[in-house]
Design a protein around this motif. Structure first.
Motif, PDB file in Angstrom:
ATOM      1  N   LEU A  25      22.627 -10.695  -6.604  1.00 14.42           N
ATOM      2  CA  LEU A  25      23.077 -10.560  -7.993  1.00 14.42           C
ATOM      3  C   LEU A  25      24.537 -10.132  -8.069  1.00 14.42           C
ATOM      4  O   LEU A  25      25.292 -10.615  -8.908  1.00 14.42           O
ATOM      5  CB  LEU A  25      22.218  -9.534  -8.729  1.00 14.42           C
ATOM      6  CG  LEU A  25      20.845  -9.999  -9.159  1.00 14.42           C
ATOM      7  CD1 LEU A  25      19.990  -8.809  -9.594  1.00 14.42           C
ATOM      8  CD2 LEU A  25      20.948 -11.011 -10.272  1.00 14.42           C
ATOM      9  N   GLY A  26      24.938  -9.251  -7.182  1.00 15.65           N
ATOM     10  CA  GLY A  26      26.294  -8.715  -7.222  1.00 15.65           C
ATOM     11  C   GLY A  26      27.357  -9.640  -6.671  1.00 15.65           C
ATOM     12  O   GLY A  26      28.540  -9.509  -6.982  1.00 15.65           O
ATOM     13  N   ASN A  27      26.959 -10.612  -5.863  1.00 19.22           N
ATOM     14  CA  ASN A  27      27.935 -11.491  -5.219  1.00 19.22           C
ATOM     15  C   ASN A  27      27.763 -12.964  -5.574  1.00 19.22           C
ATOM     16  O   ASN A  27      28.109 -13.839  -4.794  1.00 19.22           O
ATOM     17  CB  ASN A  27      27.877 -11.315  -3.697  1.00 19.22           C
ATOM     18  CG  ASN A  27      28.490 -10.011  -3.274  1.00 19.22           C
ATOM     19  OD1 ASN A  27      29.618  -9.710  -3.633  1.00 19.22           O
ATOM     20  ND2 ASN A  27      27.732  -9.225  -2.536  1.00 19.22           N
ATOM     21  N   GLY A  28      27.218 -13.219  -6.733  1.00 20.18           N
ATOM     22  CA  GLY A  28      27.138 -14.588  -7.205  1.00 20.18           C
ATOM     23  C   GLY A  28      26.147 -15.470  -6.472  1.00 20.18           C
ATOM     24  O   GLY A  28      26.297 -16.681  -6.442  1.00 20.18           O
ATOM     25  N   ALA A  29      25.138 -14.879  -5.870  1.00 19.03           N
ATOM     26  CA  ALA A  29      24.065 -15.621  -5.202  1.00 19.03           C
ATOM     27  C   ALA A  29      24.607 -16.617  -4.175  1.00 19.03           C
ATOM     28  O   ALA A  29      24.277 -17.791  -4.178  1.00 19.03           O
ATOM     29  CB  ALA A  29      23.179 -16.315  -6.236  1.00 19.03           C
ATOM     30  N   ASP A  30      25.430 -16.138  -3.284  1.00 19.66           N
ATOM     31  CA  ASP A  30      25.994 -16.967  -2.221  1.00 19.66           C
ATOM     32  C   ASP A  30      25.065 -16.918  -1.006  1.00 19.66           C
ATOM     33  O   ASP A  30      24.966 -15.889  -0.338  1.00 19.66           O
ATOM     34  CB  ASP A  30      27.380 -16.439  -1.846  1.00 19.66           C
ATOM     35  CG  ASP A  30      28.043 -17.213  -0.733  1.00 19.66           C
ATOM     36  OD1 ASP A  30      27.490 -18.246  -0.312  1.00 19.66           O
ATOM     37  OD2 ASP A  30      29.118 -16.781  -0.285  1.00 19.66           O
ATOM     38  N   THR A  49      18.613 -16.737  -3.247  1.00 19.40           N
ATOM     39  CA  THR A  49      19.592 -17.215  -4.224  1.00 19.40           C
ATOM     40  C   THR A  49      18.917 -18.024  -5.329  1.00 19.40           C
ATOM     41  O   THR A  49      19.328 -17.958  -6.483  1.00 19.40           O
ATOM     42  CB  THR A  49      20.705 -18.043  -3.555  1.00 19.40           C
ATOM     43  OG1 THR A  49      20.126 -19.107  -2.805  1.00 19.40           O
ATOM     44  CG2 THR A  49      21.538 -17.176  -2.633  1.00 19.40           C
ATOM     45  N   SER A  50      17.872 -18.759  -4.989  1.00 19.26           N
ATOM     46  CA  SER A  50      17.128 -19.501  -6.015  1.00 19.26           C
ATOM     47  C   SER A  50      16.447 -18.546  -6.985  1.00 19.26           C
ATOM     48  O   SER A  50      16.435 -18.788  -8.194  1.00 19.26           O
ATOM     49  CB  SER A  50      16.072 -20.397  -5.365  1.00 19.26           C
ATOM     50  OG  SER A  50      16.685 -21.397  -4.596  1.00 19.26           O
ATOM     51  N   ALA A  51      15.891 -17.466  -6.462  1.00 21.48           N
ATOM     52  CA  ALA A  51      15.233 -16.470  -7.312  1.00 21.48           C
ATOM     53  C   ALA A  51      16.238 -15.849  -8.282  1.00 21.48           C
ATOM     54  O   ALA A  51      15.934 -15.652  -9.459  1.00 21.48           O
ATOM     55  CB  ALA A  51      14.578 -15.396  -6.462  1.00 21.48           C
ATOM     56  N   VAL A  52      17.429 -15.565  -7.799  1.00 20.31           N
ATOM     57  CA  VAL A  52      18.464 -14.979  -8.651  1.00 20.31           C
ATOM     58  C   VAL A  52      18.910 -15.984  -9.701  1.00 20.31           C
ATOM     59  O   VAL A  52      19.062 -15.642 -10.876  1.00 20.31           O
ATOM     60  CB  VAL A  52      19.660 -14.492  -7.800  1.00 20.31           C
ATOM     61  CG1 VAL A  52      20.852 -14.169  -8.669  1.00 20.31           C
ATOM     62  CG2 VAL A  52      19.251 -13.287  -6.984  1.00 20.31           C
ATOM     63  N   ALA A  53      19.097 -17.226  -9.314  1.00 18.74           N
ATOM     64  CA  ALA A  53      19.534 -18.261 -10.256  1.00 18.74           C
ATOM     65  C   ALA A  53      18.480 -18.468 -11.347  1.00 18.74           C
ATOM     66  O   ALA A  53      18.820 -18.577 -12.530  1.00 18.74           O
ATOM     67  CB  ALA A  53      19.803 -19.565  -9.516  1.00 18.74           C
ATOM     68  N   GLU A  54      17.200 -18.496 -10.970  1.00 16.64           N
ATOM     69  CA  GLU A  54      16.128 -18.658 -11.949  1.00 16.64           C
ATOM     70  C   GLU A  54      16.084 -17.466 -12.901  1.00 16.64           C
ATOM     71  O   GLU A  54      15.879 -17.620 -14.101  1.00 16.64           O
ATOM     72  CB  GLU A  54      14.781 -18.813 -11.243  1.00 16.64           C
ATOM     73  CG  GLU A  54      14.625 -20.131 -10.528  1.00 16.64           C
ATOM     74  CD  GLU A  54      13.352 -20.200  -9.708  1.00 16.64           C
ATOM     75  OE1 GLU A  54      12.468 -19.322  -9.871  1.00 16.64           O
ATOM     76  OE2 GLU A  54      13.229 -21.128  -8.899  1.00 16.64           O
ATOM     77  N   SER A  55      16.279 -16.286 -12.361  1.00 22.64           N
ATOM     78  CA  SER A  55      16.276 -15.075 -13.179  1.00 22.64           C
ATOM     79  C   SER A  55      17.414 -15.103 -14.192  1.00 22.64           C
ATOM     80  O   SER A  55      17.234 -14.725 -15.344  1.00 22.64           O
ATOM     81  CB  SER A  55      16.401 -13.844 -12.279  1.00 22.64           C
ATOM     82  OG  SER A  55      16.558 -12.692 -13.043  1.00 22.64           O
ATOM     83  N   GLU A  56      18.579 -15.548 -13.774  1.00 23.73           N
ATOM     84  CA  GLU A  56      19.732 -15.601 -14.670  1.00 23.73           C
ATOM     85  C   GLU A  56      19.505 -16.623 -15.784  1.00 23.73           C
ATOM     86  O   GLU A  56      19.897 -16.397 -16.914  1.00 23.73           O
ATOM     87  CB  GLU A  56      21.000 -15.928 -13.882  1.00 23.73           C
ATOM     88  CG  GLU A  56      21.458 -14.768 -13.013  1.00 23.73           C
ATOM     89  CD  GLU A  56      22.636 -15.124 -12.130  1.00 23.73           C
ATOM     90  OE1 GLU A  56      22.959 -16.323 -11.982  1.00 23.73           O
ATOM     91  OE2 GLU A  56      23.224 -14.188 -11.564  1.00 23.73           O
ATOM     92  N   VAL A  57      18.860 -17.749 -15.459  1.00 24.81           N
ATOM     93  CA  VAL A  57      18.574 -18.767 -16.465  1.00 24.81           C
ATOM     94  C   VAL A  57      17.587 -18.223 -17.503  1.00 24.81           C
ATOM     95  O   VAL A  57      17.739 -18.442 -18.707  1.00 24.81           O
ATOM     96  CB  VAL A  57      18.018 -20.057 -15.807  1.00 24.81           C
ATOM     97  CG1 VAL A  57      17.434 -20.999 -16.832  1.00 24.81           C
ATOM     98  CG2 VAL A  57      19.117 -20.746 -15.015  1.00 24.81           C
ATOM     99  N   GLU A  58      16.579 -17.482 -17.032  1.00 22.00           N
ATOM    100  CA  GLU A  58      15.599 -16.917 -17.935  1.00 22.00           C
ATOM    101  C   GLU A  58      16.217 -15.883 -18.877  1.00 22.00           C
ATOM    102  O   GLU A  58      15.770 -15.728 -20.002  1.00 22.00           O
ATOM    103  CB  GLU A  58      14.468 -16.261 -17.149  1.00 22.00           C
ATOM    104  CG  GLU A  58      13.585 -17.254 -16.443  1.00 22.00           C
ATOM    105  CD  GLU A  58      12.553 -16.582 -15.553  1.00 22.00           C
ATOM    106  OE1 GLU A  58      12.559 -15.334 -15.456  1.00 22.00           O
ATOM    107  OE2 GLU A  58      11.743 -17.298 -14.964  1.00 22.00           O
TER     108      GLU A  58
END
Length: 64
Positions: A25-30, A49-58
């Motif tokens: 989350l802190g580093n842009g899901a790299d 990173t997929s989990a973080v991206a999905e969380s951000e979309v939600e």
């Protein structure tokens, strides 16, 4: 280490997973960064990173 964690309501694995997600989350899901910092394989770093991206979309407000 076990003595320190024994009193906590979570285990070492859960703490590590939480730390990895926080880093993502802190580093842009790299995924490359996560793989390097936590010695993860490609599939594992992509899962985080997929989990973080999905969380951000939600969490994005629905603008329709």
């Amino acid at each position: 280490m076990d003595k320190l964690v024994k009193r906590l309501p979570v285990g070492i694995d859960q703490l590590r997973q939480d730390r990895i997600l926080e880093e993502a989350l802190g580093n842009g899901a790299d995924p490359l960064h996560l793989a390097h910092v936590f010695s993860l394989g490609a599939k594992a770093s992509l899962r985080y990173t997929s989990a973080v991206a999905e969380s951000e979309v939600e969490q994005e407000p629905n603008t329709r």
